[in-house]
Design an enzyme around this catalytic site. Structure first.
Site, PDB file in Angstrom:
ATOM      1  N   HIS A  80      -2.306  -0.757  -8.621  1.00 49.78           N
ATOM      2  CA  HIS A  80      -1.714   0.455  -8.043  1.00 49.78           C
ATOM      3  C   HIS A  80      -0.498   0.050  -7.210  1.00 49.78           C
ATOM      4  O   HIS A  80      -0.608  -0.721  -6.260  1.00 49.78           O
ATOM      5  CB  HIS A  80      -2.736   1.207  -7.191  1.00 49.78           C
ATOM      6  CG  HIS A  80      -3.792   1.883  -8.019  1.00 49.78           C
ATOM      7  ND1 HIS A  80      -5.098   1.999  -7.624  1.00 49.78           N
ATOM      8  CD2 HIS A  80      -3.694   2.470  -9.245  1.00 49.78           C
ATOM      9  CE1 HIS A  80      -5.775   2.644  -8.580  1.00 49.78           C
ATOM     10  NE2 HIS A  80      -4.948   2.930  -9.568  1.00 49.78           N
TER      11      HIS A  80
ATOM     12  N   GLU B 177      -0.064  -0.147  -3.191  1.00 50.08           N
ATOM     13  CA  GLU B 177      -1.048  -0.877  -2.386  1.00 50.08           C
ATOM     14  C   GLU B 177      -0.541  -2.303  -2.147  1.00 50.08           C
ATOM     15  O   GLU B 177      -1.063  -3.277  -2.654  1.00 50.08           O
ATOM     16  CB  GLU B 177      -2.403  -0.839  -3.111  1.00 50.08           C
ATOM     17  CG  GLU B 177      -2.895   0.601  -3.277  1.00 50.08           C
ATOM     18  CD  GLU B 177      -4.035   0.790  -4.272  1.00 50.08           C
ATOM     19  OE1 GLU B 177      -4.587  -0.214  -4.762  1.00 50.08           O
ATOM     20  OE2 GLU B 177      -4.371   1.953  -4.564  1.00 50.08           O
TER      21      GLU B 177
ATOM     22  N   TYR C 228       5.670  -8.662   3.300  1.00 45.15           N
ATOM     23  CA  TYR C 228       5.667  -8.156   1.927  1.00 45.15           C
ATOM     24  C   TYR C 228       6.885  -8.683   1.176  1.00 45.15           C
ATOM     25  O   TYR C 228       7.964  -8.835   1.754  1.00 45.15           O
ATOM     26  CB  TYR C 228       5.688  -6.624   1.931  1.00 45.15           C
ATOM     27  CG  TYR C 228       4.454  -6.002   2.536  1.00 45.15           C
ATOM     28  CD1 TYR C 228       3.195  -6.244   1.988  1.00 45.15           C
ATOM     29  CD2 TYR C 228       4.541  -5.181   3.662  1.00 45.15           C
ATOM     30  CE1 TYR C 228       2.052  -5.679   2.535  1.00 45.15           C
ATOM     31  CE2 TYR C 228       3.395  -4.604   4.225  1.00 45.15           C
ATOM     32  CZ  TYR C 228       2.157  -4.857   3.655  1.00 45.15           C
ATOM     33  OH  TYR C 228       1.039  -4.300   4.197  1.00 45.15           O
ATOM     34  N   HIS C 229       6.678  -8.962  -0.106  1.00 50.34           N
ATOM     35  CA  HIS C 229       7.764  -9.514  -0.918  1.00 50.34           C
ATOM     36  C   HIS C 229       8.102  -8.598  -2.084  1.00 50.34           C
ATOM     37  O   HIS C 229       7.196  -8.094  -2.759  1.00 50.34           O
ATOM     38  CB  HIS C 229       7.358 -10.885  -1.472  1.00 50.34           C
ATOM     39  CG  HIS C 229       7.245 -11.932  -0.415  1.00 50.34           C
ATOM     40  ND1 HIS C 229       8.319 -12.682   0.010  1.00 50.34           N
ATOM     41  CD2 HIS C 229       6.199 -12.326   0.340  1.00 50.34           C
ATOM     42  CE1 HIS C 229       7.928 -13.517   0.965  1.00 50.34           C
ATOM     43  NE2 HIS C 229       6.647 -13.314   1.192  1.00 50.34           N
TER      44      HIS C 229
ATOM     45  N   ARG D 212       2.086   5.331  -7.425  1.00 46.87           N
ATOM     46  CA  ARG D 212       0.820   4.649  -7.730  1.00 46.87           C
ATOM     47  C   ARG D 212       0.728   4.122  -9.170  1.00 46.87           C
ATOM     48  O   ARG D 212       0.221   3.040  -9.421  1.00 46.87           O
ATOM     49  CB  ARG D 212      -0.308   5.661  -7.504  1.00 46.87           C
ATOM     50  CG  ARG D 212      -1.678   5.308  -8.064  1.00 46.87           C
ATOM     51  CD  ARG D 212      -2.636   6.447  -7.757  1.00 46.87           C
ATOM     52  NE  ARG D 212      -3.879   6.411  -8.504  1.00 46.87           N
ATOM     53  CZ  ARG D 212      -5.034   5.994  -7.989  1.00 46.87           C
ATOM     54  NH1 ARG D 212      -5.091   5.540  -6.768  1.00 46.87           N
ATOM     55  NH2 ARG D 212      -6.137   6.030  -8.711  1.00 46.87           N
TER      56      ARG D 212
ATOM     57  N   GLU E 272     -11.545  -2.629  -1.849  1.00 43.11           N
ATOM     58  CA  GLU E 272     -10.558  -1.846  -1.113  1.00 43.11           C
ATOM     59  C   GLU E 272     -10.303  -2.565   0.210  1.00 43.11           C
ATOM     60  O   GLU E 272     -11.225  -2.723   1.019  1.00 43.11           O
ATOM     61  CB  GLU E 272     -11.068  -0.421  -0.852  1.00 43.11           C
ATOM     62  CG  GLU E 272     -11.336   0.393  -2.119  1.00 43.11           C
ATOM     63  CD  GLU E 272     -10.074   0.880  -2.825  1.00 43.11           C
ATOM     64  OE1 GLU E 272      -8.964   0.665  -2.300  1.00 43.11           O
ATOM     65  OE2 GLU E 272     -10.210   1.476  -3.911  1.00 43.11           O
TER      66      GLU E 272
ATOM     67  N   HIS F 236      -7.594  -3.795  -4.255  1.00 43.96           N
ATOM     68  CA  HIS F 236      -6.870  -2.547  -3.994  1.00 43.96           C
ATOM     69  C   HIS F 236      -6.785  -2.320  -2.488  1.00 43.96           C
ATOM     70  O   HIS F 236      -7.340  -3.076  -1.698  1.00 43.96           O
ATOM     71  CB  HIS F 236      -7.634  -1.359  -4.598  1.00 43.96           C
ATOM     72  CG  HIS F 236      -7.623  -1.312  -6.087  1.00 43.96           C
ATOM     73  ND1 HIS F 236      -6.980  -0.329  -6.792  1.00 43.96           N
ATOM     74  CD2 HIS F 236      -8.176  -2.135  -7.023  1.00 43.96           C
ATOM     75  CE1 HIS F 236      -7.138  -0.542  -8.080  1.00 43.96           C
ATOM     76  NE2 HIS F 236      -7.865  -1.635  -8.258  1.00 43.96           N
TER      77      HIS F 236
ATOM     78  N   PRO G  11       3.158  17.566   1.488  1.00 40.02           N
ATOM     79  CA  PRO G  11       4.611  17.697   1.695  1.00 40.02           C
ATOM     80  C   PRO G  11       4.899  18.826   2.682  1.00 40.02           C
ATOM     81  O   PRO G  11       4.094  19.747   2.851  1.00 40.02           O
ATOM     82  CB  PRO G  11       5.141  18.040   0.308  1.00 40.02           C
ATOM     83  CG  PRO G  11       3.978  18.610  -0.438  1.00 40.02           C
ATOM     84  CD  PRO G  11       2.743  17.986   0.149  1.00 40.02           C
TER      85      PRO G  11
HETATM   86 ZN   LIG Z   1      -5.979   1.256  -5.912  1.00 40.32          ZN
END
Ligand SMILES: [Zn+2]
Length: 438
Positions: A189, A192, A131-132, A248, A399, A322, A78
């Site tokens: 998660h 993702e 993306y939905h 997450r 991943e 993921h 941050p």
């Molecule tokens: Zn993950």
């Protein structure tokens, strides 16, 4: 100050036509950066581990320190801590660079592109390249079951903490006493996003190719039924759309004795070797394991459902998708010193077939290996449970893309290429398993 915030909010809202996706407008990542630190030798790796332990509760580690020299650590810093962290890294002569200079800017751009889009009105209008939001994913599951009722059925897995339905699909083209099964899941998660998108693409492609009489897919589906849950952490996913893009965990408030923060890391909450290394006992951590195994209703519902199916049919393959960093990870996850299971050579050979198939599609490199030894230890993890809890000999965490240029903020134009290469991998895996099945 309040006036400035209101002005910013209004401006954001106008830019986005107030489309209901409010995550952008909070500007909570203003000034945040993703810093990439690359290890050059073992002493760098050791230093990164200490750095991670020191800052784990203050910073969001997108990629945790691994066992591999030159494999980077990505950390979201941050604005208020950038000076301090840069000072620590420079003071210790670490090799680092800014990977994403304007996190909020990337998020705003992506939400702007999505704003004002129409909801898909029917299954054949469903766009797999974007993306939905969750209500569209849920509807997609229902529509897939209705449209392809001859080979697809849909089911309710469970209801989430906030009361949302978690739904799944079963592809089954025939029944027979010797049919075995496969488990695919995504979205454990929340942030993702490419995971549910990839799982939906793969599902649709399996159905489409089967109906087009594509021989490879016909052979696979003649031998295996496939269970698919595209979005597991449904409350967390909704939260990433509406409030905090980089969330997450799950969304259940946690008991005061564990710190009283919100959410559990679903992928430290599985009931196999729960509560060991690489999982935090502190609820404010991003890897909080939960007060006990399966403390999360989503995890309990999912494992109950899958275990009931395992009584009917033997699972041979389990994949939990993921992002990011392009890996095929096999057991063990819980302990790098645990002796590898006797099945490990076969698990590696199958993973090799998967990453070879990936490479052939768009030339992308994915690395495979036993998870804890290759990467880092994580107890209470899906791949260990898929193997020992569900009984699937071949059990992986994948991943997906990318290698860190965008990380969790993967642009939509990479969804299809990512999904295509992973569809090829899934087919290669299923074929490998079938040809080696007793
Ligand atoms: Zn993950």
């Amino acid at each position: 100050m309040a006036g400035e915030f209101a002005l910013k909010f209004l401006l954001g809202c106008v830019l986005l036509l107030c489309a209901g996706h409010s995550g952008f407008a909070r500007n909570i990542y203003d000034g945040s950066q993703v810093i990439r630190i690359t290890s050059r030798d073992q002493s760098d790796i050791d230093w990164l581990r200490t750095f991670h332990n020191t800052y784990e509760d203050k910073l969001d580690f997108w990629l945790e320190p691994s066992q591999i020299v030159s494999r980077p650590v990505d950390v979201l810093v941050p604005k208020s801590m950038i000076r301090e962290i840069r000072g620590v890294l420079t003071g210790n002569a670490m090799d680092f660079k800014v990977n994403i200079a304007d996190v909020q800017g990337v998020i705003n751009k992506q939400f702007m592109r999505m704003a004002g889009r129409n909801k898909p009105s029917a299954l054949n209008g469903f766009d797999y390249s974007v993306y939905h939001p969750y209500d569209e994913i849920r509807q997609w599951v229902i529509d897939m079951g209705a449209e392809h009722a001859d080979i697809v059925s849909q089911f309710l897995v469970t209801t989430s903490y906030e009361g949302r339905e978690m739904r799944g699909l079963k592809i089954s083209v025939s029944s027979g006493p010797n049919k075995k099964s496969i488990w695919f899941e995504g979205g454990i998660h929340a942030r993702e996003w490419v995971s549910p998108a990839t799982v939906m693409y793969i599902t649709n492609q399996l159905v489409t190719d089967y109906k087009a009489n594509e021989q490879r897919v016909v052979d696979i589906l003649n031998n295996y039924d496939i269970y698919i849950v595209p979005s597991l952490n449904v409350d967390g996913y909704v939260y990433t759309w509406q409030t905090e893009r980089l969330w997450r965990k799950t969304r259940a408030p946690q008991p005061a004795e564990y710190g009283g923060c919100v959410g559990v890391d679903g992928n430290r909450n599985w009931p196999y070797e729960w509560g060991g290394k690489g999982a935090s006992p502190w609820s404010c951590s991003n890897t909080f394991r939960g007060p006990n195994p399966l403390s999360e209703v989503e995890m309990k519902g999912l494992t109950d459902y899958a275990l009931a199916r395992a009584k009917e049919q033997e699972f041979r393959l389990f994949i939990d998708w993921h992002s990011y960093s392009q890996l095929y990870l096999a057991p063990w996850s819980y302990d790098m010193n645990a002796e590898l299971p006797p099945e490990s050579p076969d698990q590696m050979a199958a993973a090799d077939a998967a990453v070879t198939a990936i490479k052939a599609v768009h030339g992308m490199d994915y690395v495979y290996g036993p998870s804890a030894r290759l990467l880092y230890e994580a107890s209470g993890n899906s791949k260990d449970w898929g193997f020992k809890g569900l009984g699937a000999k071949y059990s992986y965490v994948v991943e997906l893309r990318d290698d860190g240029e965008y990380g969790f903020l993967l642009p939509e134009d990479q969804i299809i290429p990512c999904a295509e290469e992973n569809y090829a991998a899934a087919l290669a895996l299923a074929e490998f398993i079938h040809s080696n099945d007793p």
